[in-house]
Design an enzyme around this catalytic site. Structure first.
Site, short mmCIF file in Angstrom:
data_model
loop_
_atom_site.label_atom_id
_atom_site.label_comp_id
_atom_site.label_asym_id
_atom_site.label_seq_id
_atom_site.Cartn_x
_atom_site.Cartn_y
_atom_site.Cartn_z
N ASN A 10 -3.14 3.25 1.77
CA ASN A 10 -1.96 3.70 1.04
C ASN A 10 -2.17 3.40 -0.44
O ASN A 10 -2.06 2.26 -0.87
CB ASN A 10 -0.71 2.98 1.56
CG ASN A 10 0.55 3.35 0.79
OD1 ASN A 10 0.57 4.34 0.05
ND2 ASN A 10 1.59 2.56 0.96
N TRP A 11 -2.44 4.45 -1.22
CA TRP A 11 -2.71 4.26 -2.64
C TRP A 11 -1.44 4.02 -3.46
O TRP A 11 -1.52 3.68 -4.63
CB TRP A 11 -3.46 5.48 -3.19
CG TRP A 11 -4.92 5.46 -2.90
CD1 TRP A 11 -5.54 4.79 -1.89
CD2 TRP A 11 -5.95 6.12 -3.62
NE1 TRP A 11 -6.90 5.01 -1.93
CE2 TRP A 11 -7.17 5.83 -2.99
CE3 TRP A 11 -5.95 6.97 -4.74
CZ2 TRP A 11 -8.39 6.32 -3.45
CZ3 TRP A 11 -7.17 7.46 -5.19
CH2 TRP A 11 -8.38 7.14 -4.56
N LYS A 12 -0.29 4.26 -2.87
CA LYS A 12 0.99 4.10 -3.58
C LYS A 12 0.96 4.94 -4.87
O LYS A 12 0.39 6.02 -4.88
CB LYS A 12 1.28 2.62 -3.82
CG LYS A 12 1.21 1.79 -2.52
CD LYS A 12 1.67 0.38 -2.68
CE LYS A 12 1.58 -0.36 -1.36
NZ LYS A 12 2.12 -1.73 -1.42
N HIS A 97 8.31 3.16 4.42
CA HIS A 97 7.65 2.00 3.82
C HIS A 97 8.71 1.12 3.16
O HIS A 97 9.71 1.60 2.64
CB HIS A 97 6.61 2.47 2.79
CG HIS A 97 5.71 1.36 2.34
ND1 HIS A 97 6.09 0.46 1.37
CD2 HIS A 97 4.45 1.02 2.71
CE1 HIS A 97 5.09 -0.39 1.16
NE2 HIS A 97 4.10 -0.08 1.96
N GLU A 99 8.87 -0.28 0.43
CA GLU A 99 9.14 0.04 -0.97
C GLU A 99 10.08 1.24 -1.08
O GLU A 99 10.89 1.33 -2.01
CB GLU A 99 7.82 0.29 -1.71
CG GLU A 99 7.03 -0.99 -1.89
CD GLU A 99 5.54 -0.78 -2.08
OE1 GLU A 99 4.83 -1.80 -2.15
OE2 GLU A 99 5.08 0.38 -2.15
N GLU A 166 4.76 -4.18 8.71
CA GLU A 166 4.43 -4.76 7.41
C GLU A 166 5.50 -5.78 7.01
O GLU A 166 6.59 -5.41 6.58
CB GLU A 166 4.36 -3.68 6.33
CG GLU A 166 3.20 -2.71 6.47
CD GLU A 166 2.97 -1.96 5.18
OE1 GLU A 166 1.86 -2.04 4.64
OE2 GLU A 166 3.91 -1.30 4.70
N GLY A 172 1.32 -7.15 -1.04
CA GLY A 172 0.91 -7.34 -2.42
C GLY A 172 1.02 -8.76 -2.93
O GLY A 172 0.84 -9.01 -4.12
N SER A 212 -1.23 -7.38 2.57
CA SER A 212 -2.34 -8.14 1.98
C SER A 212 -3.58 -8.17 2.87
O SER A 212 -4.26 -9.19 2.97
CB SER A 212 -1.89 -9.58 1.63
OG SER A 212 -0.90 -9.56 0.62
N GLY A 233 -3.06 -1.55 1.44
CA GLY A 233 -2.56 -1.21 0.12
C GLY A 233 -3.63 -1.30 -0.94
O GLY A 233 -4.52 -0.47 -1.04
N GLY A 234 -3.57 -2.35 -1.76
CA GLY A 234 -4.47 -2.49 -2.90
C GLY A 234 -5.94 -2.41 -2.55
O GLY A 234 -6.74 -1.88 -3.34
#
Length: 250
Positions: A10-12, A97, A99, A166, A172, A212, A233-234
């Site tokens: 997931n590049w967000k 998600h 967010e 999640e 993150g 994470s 994610g990251g």
């Protein structure tokens, strides 16, 4: 029952056209040995979907989007329908998600409608659930996630949907639950999915862990019972880290 692991990146809200070579590199590193063991998909921002489709196809990767509108078309300025995502080559879409739930005040009912829209368009929804730190500290984690599963999953959903757990407090932050916490939640989630859908569907539905996830902890997390992959994610922004996570299945 054997479930093929899924690792989704997931590049967000990250990535310009200059980032497409990273997806190219992911495809190049997605060799036959890894392909036999796990499915890999990338979910870039909507602005890159059409361009990324050709790149992912060449590399054998799947393509996903990060959200979809409920309506198939119409006067909804700025929205992108599930049908539009399907049209540019996506096969998956993330819905619910944390967010989106927090920043856009999306409710379980909203997530339910978006998951149904994805299925209507022929996409596989990745339906996200998870508790906050305050909810976990209060001993409410199972209750919260159970309620999200009950209200977010369409009751007629097929067994190819994906659920992603999640813990909001781990996204993150560099923090992760203990292996025991992950095992407890995933076993509980599978029970609640079965209660919601019935027919033994839960045995075929993949439940991902997210929060994470990185190469250094992927092997431990990906081999917990009832964990069928990761929503990353990251660490999905670079080929080195994303393939590093997926390589837990080598």
């Amino acid at each position: 029952m054997t479930r093929r692991p899924l690792v989704a990146g997931n590049w967000k809200m990250n990535g310009l056209c200059a980032a497409l070579p990273e997806i190219e590199a992911m495809g190049a590193a997605y060799d036959d040995a890894l392909r036999d063991r796990a499915e890999l998909i990338v979910c870039p921002p909507a602005t890159l979907l059409a361009l990324a489709c050709e790149v992912t196809t060449r590399g054998g990767l799947g393509l996903g989007a990060q959200d979809c509108a409920v309506a198939p078309r119409g006067a909804h300025t700025g929205d992108i329908s599930a049908e539009m995502l399907k049209d540019v080559g996506a096969s998956y879409v993330i819905v619910g998600h944390s967010e989106r739930r927090a920043d856009h005040r999306e409710t379980d009912a909203d997530v339910h409608a978006k998951a149904a829209a994805a299925l209507r368009a022929g996409l596989t929804p990745i339906i996200c659930v998870g508790e906050t730190r305050a909810e976990r500290d209060a001993g409410d984690a199972l209750r919260v996630v159970g309620a999200q599963i009950e209200s977010s999953l369409p009751s007629s959903a097929p067994a190819h949907i994906v659920v992603a757990y999640e813990p909001v407090w781990a996204i993150g932050t560099g923090l992760t639950p203990t292996v025991g916490d992950v095992a407890e939640m995933h076993a509980f989630a599978r029970e609640r999915i079965e209660a919601r859908l019935g027919g033994g569907k839960s045995l075929r539905i993949r439940i991902l862990y997210g929060g994470s996830v990185k190469p250094s902890n992927a092997r431990e997390l990906m081999h917990v019972a009832n964990v069928d992959g990761a929503l990353v994610g990251g660490a999905s922004l670079t080929a080195t880290d994303f393939i590093g996570v997926a390589s837990a299945y080598r």
